[in-house]
Design a protein around this motif. Structure first.
Motif, PDB file in Angstrom:
ATOM      1  N   GLN A 261      33.701  40.491  23.766  1.00 48.98           N
ATOM      2  CA  GLN A 261      34.502  39.277  23.873  1.00 48.98           C
ATOM      3  C   GLN A 261      35.975  39.528  23.560  1.00 48.98           C
ATOM      4  O   GLN A 261      36.846  38.791  24.017  1.00 48.98           O
ATOM      5  N   PHE A 262      36.247  40.570  22.768  1.00 47.76           N
ATOM      6  CA  PHE A 262      37.625  40.877  22.390  1.00 47.76           C
ATOM      7  C   PHE A 262      38.291  41.875  23.344  1.00 47.76           C
ATOM      8  O   PHE A 262      39.494  42.104  23.256  1.00 47.76           O
ATOM      9  N   LEU A 263      37.520  42.456  24.248  1.00 48.79           N
ATOM     10  CA  LEU A 263      38.041  43.522  25.100  1.00 48.79           C
ATOM     11  C   LEU A 263      38.331  43.086  26.526  1.00 48.79           C
ATOM     12  O   LEU A 263      39.015  43.798  27.261  1.00 48.79           O
ATOM     13  N   MET A 264      37.789  41.944  26.930  1.00 49.01           N
ATOM     14  CA  MET A 264      38.031  41.459  28.284  1.00 49.01           C
ATOM     15  C   MET A 264      37.981  39.937  28.285  1.00 49.01           C
ATOM     16  O   MET A 264      37.460  39.332  27.341  1.00 49.01           O
ATOM     17  N   PRO A 265      38.526  39.302  29.305  1.00 53.02           N
ATOM     18  CA  PRO A 265      38.513  37.830  29.345  1.00 53.02           C
ATOM     19  C   PRO A 265      37.097  37.270  29.284  1.00 53.02           C
ATOM     20  O   PRO A 265      36.205  37.730  29.997  1.00 53.02           O
ATOM     21  N   LYS A 266      36.894  36.275  28.431  1.00 49.25           N
ATOM     22  CA  LYS A 266      35.561  35.701  28.265  1.00 49.25           C
ATOM     23  C   LYS A 266      35.030  35.103  29.561  1.00 49.25           C
ATOM     24  O   LYS A 266      33.819  35.111  29.804  1.00 49.25           O
ATOM     25  N   GLU A 267      35.949  34.581  30.392  1.00 54.79           N
ATOM     26  CA  GLU A 267      35.505  33.966  31.638  1.00 54.79           C
ATOM     27  C   GLU A 267      34.988  34.988  32.643  1.00 54.79           C
ATOM     28  O   GLU A 267      34.398  34.630  33.669  1.00 54.79           O
ATOM     29  N   ASN A 268      35.180  36.277  32.342  1.00 55.14           N
ATOM     30  CA  ASN A 268      34.693  37.348  33.221  1.00 55.14           C
ATOM     31  C   ASN A 268      33.335  37.882  32.775  1.00 55.14           C
ATOM     32  O   ASN A 268      32.865  38.890  33.293  1.00 55.14           O
ATOM     33  N   ILE A 269      32.711  37.213  31.801  1.00 53.72           N
ATOM     34  CA  ILE A 269      31.439  37.670  31.251  1.00 53.72           C
ATOM     35  C   ILE A 269      30.369  36.592  31.424  1.00 53.72           C
ATOM     36  O   ILE A 269      30.581  35.432  31.068  1.00 53.72           O
ATOM     37  N   LEU A 270      29.247  36.971  31.986  1.00 49.90           N
ATOM     38  CA  LEU A 270      28.085  36.088  32.040  1.00 49.90           C
ATOM     39  C   LEU A 270      26.969  36.762  31.256  1.00 49.90           C
ATOM     40  O   LEU A 270      26.450  37.805  31.664  1.00 49.90           O
ATOM     41  N   ARG A 271      26.608  36.193  30.131  1.00 52.44           N
ATOM     42  CA  ARG A 271      25.563  36.734  29.266  1.00 52.44           C
ATOM     43  C   ARG A 271      24.340  35.838  29.340  1.00 52.44           C
ATOM     44  O   ARG A 271      24.420  34.634  29.055  1.00 52.44           O
ATOM     45  N   LEU A 272      23.207  36.393  29.739  1.00 56.34           N
ATOM     46  CA  LEU A 272      21.969  35.643  29.873  1.00 56.34           C
ATOM     47  C   LEU A 272      20.912  36.230  28.947  1.00 56.34           C
ATOM     48  O   LEU A 272      20.442  37.353  29.147  1.00 56.34           O
ATOM     49  N   PHE A 309      29.622  31.389  38.395  1.00 59.81           N
ATOM     50  CA  PHE A 309      30.105  32.728  38.062  1.00 59.81           C
ATOM     51  C   PHE A 309      29.970  33.661  39.260  1.00 59.81           C
ATOM     52  O   PHE A 309      30.890  34.433  39.571  1.00 59.81           O
ATOM     53  N   ILE A 310      28.853  33.583  39.939  1.00 58.85           N
ATOM     54  CA  ILE A 310      28.622  34.419  41.115  1.00 58.85           C
ATOM     55  C   ILE A 310      29.643  34.111  42.205  1.00 58.85           C
ATOM     56  O   ILE A 310      30.242  35.020  42.797  1.00 58.85           O
ATOM     57  N   ASN A 311      29.885  32.830  42.440  1.00 55.00           N
ATOM     58  CA  ASN A 311      30.851  32.442  43.467  1.00 55.00           C
ATOM     59  C   ASN A 311      32.259  32.914  43.141  1.00 55.00           C
ATOM     60  O   ASN A 311      33.025  33.313  44.027  1.00 55.00           O
ATOM     61  N   ASN A 312      32.617  32.866  41.864  1.00 55.44           N
ATOM     62  CA  ASN A 312      33.976  33.190  41.451  1.00 55.44           C
ATOM     63  C   ASN A 312      34.228  34.678  41.250  1.00 55.44           C
ATOM     64  O   ASN A 312      35.357  35.153  41.431  1.00 55.44           O
ATOM     65  N   HIS A 313      33.177  35.434  40.852  1.00 53.95           N
ATOM     66  CA  HIS A 313      33.411  36.822  40.445  1.00 53.95           C
ATOM     67  C   HIS A 313      32.595  37.876  41.193  1.00 53.95           C
ATOM     68  O   HIS A 313      32.982  39.047  41.217  1.00 53.95           O
ATOM     69  N   ILE A 314      31.470  37.503  41.753  1.00 52.23           N
ATOM     70  CA  ILE A 314      30.573  38.504  42.328  1.00 52.23           C
ATOM     71  C   ILE A 314      30.624  38.544  43.848  1.00 52.23           C
ATOM     72  O   ILE A 314      30.644  39.622  44.446  1.00 52.23           O
TER      73      ILE A 314
END
Length: 321
Positions: A261-272, A309-314
């Motif tokens: 969370q401190f190394l990259m933008p949180k909005e770029n992470i999807l944790r399931l 998330f998929i639509n925006n990043h994948i």
């Protein structure tokens, strides 16, 4: 022409023994309901332990239903106690042979050098007290500077051997020897391999963290490893062998995902994943139906978030695709 705004897409798959069934079902729902092709829609696949089985299946294009069947139908044989178990404090609960045979039946004679898709499998070199990451050769691919990859150390290692090494959790399975390396479960240092993936993106692909999108799928974590009122503390009583290993894996999972969370933008992470106030054994096959149900429920409850998330990043492809 390549769209330079496209994220470098990483899929990370946690360790967790039989609980990998949860991850497998999540993958199936994302594939079927969100139209994702994990092989083509991600740039790097990373797995630890049970997650390496799933990662290997993706790069070999093995149907996810076949992997789900492995957990459901073969878990009983994989986690079958020996009639003549090894005695002593550090004896393994299970033989690794049933797991090895199942992995060989799925991955056959494929070696890492045969796989073109960038793949990382995390293990632990207990003979040298260091981390060990198996890597495919990334055949025919160049990094962002146009330099050819030269990852050749592991090219002759069988995929099933790498996965078996990564899955050899202490106490549960014996270490696995490959060449001059004595290897055990990668979960001892990277049960959730998100930081390994991020480091690889920067080192090999020259991608900055802000330009990375990560889908990280877990197998559940326990909220309480030991009761706060534990009075007997020691390996023979209070630590409890399986519980101690579970605590290490939980700690690695929580720490790595917190640091991410401190190394990259949180909005770029999807944790399931999910948390539980109950014990989550690595080898409890009686929980298979519950794991499938939990995965389905979690997917449905977070479907809108996952699809967004998929639509925006994948799914942002190259311009010419």
């Amino acid at each position: 022409m390549k769209d330079m705004s496209k994220k470098f897409r990483i899929l990370c798959l946690d360790g967790g023994g039989i609980r990998g069934l949860y991850s497998a079902q999540i993958l199936k729902r994302i594939q079927d309901d969100c139209g994702i092709d994990f092989y083509n829609d991600f740039d790097l696949i990373v797995g630890t332990s049970t997650g390496s089985i799933l990662a290997g299946s993706i790069v070999k294009k093995v149907a996810i239903d076949k992997v789900i069947s492995l957990y459901e139908n073969e878990g009983k044989s994989i986690f079958r106690k020996s009639l003549f178990p090894k005695m002593g404090l550090f004896g393994s609960k299970y033989s690794s042979e049933p797991l090895k045979e199942q992995l060989k039946s799925i991955f056959e004679n494929t070696v890492l050098g045969d796989i073109e898709k960038p793949l990382l499998i995390c293990a632990t070199d207990i003979g040298n007290s260091t981390q060990f990451v198996f890597k495919t050769t990334f055949n025919g691919q160049n990094d962002s500077c146009g330099n050819a990859k030269a990852l050749v150390r592991d090219k002759k290692i069988a995929l099933y051997d790498a996965i078996l090494a990564s899955s050899s959790a202490p106490i549960f399975f014996p270490p696995h020897k490959i060449g001059n390396h004595l290897l055990a479960d990668g979960g001892l240092w990277a049960n959730s391999p998100v930081l390994v993936a991020l480091a690889e993106a920067k080192k090999i692909f020259k991608i900055e963290p802000k330009d990375v999108a990560v889908v990280s799928i877990g197998t559940g974590v326990e909220e309480n490893d030991y009761h706060i009122n534990t009075s007997r503390w020691g390996f023979l009583n209070g630590w409890k062998r399986e519980k101690f290993i579970s605590m290490i894996l939980n700690l690695q999972t929580k720490t790595n995902n917190s640091l991410l969370q401190f190394l990259m933008p949180k909005e770029n992470i999807l944790r399931l994943t999910y948390t539980s106030d109950k014990t989550l054994p690595l080898d409890d096959i009686s929980q298979n139906k519950n794991l499938l149900s939990k995965a389905d429920n979690d997917f449905v409850s977070r479907h809108a978030e996952i699809q967004s998330f998929i639509n925006n990043h994948i799914k942002d492809k190259d311009v010419n695709q």
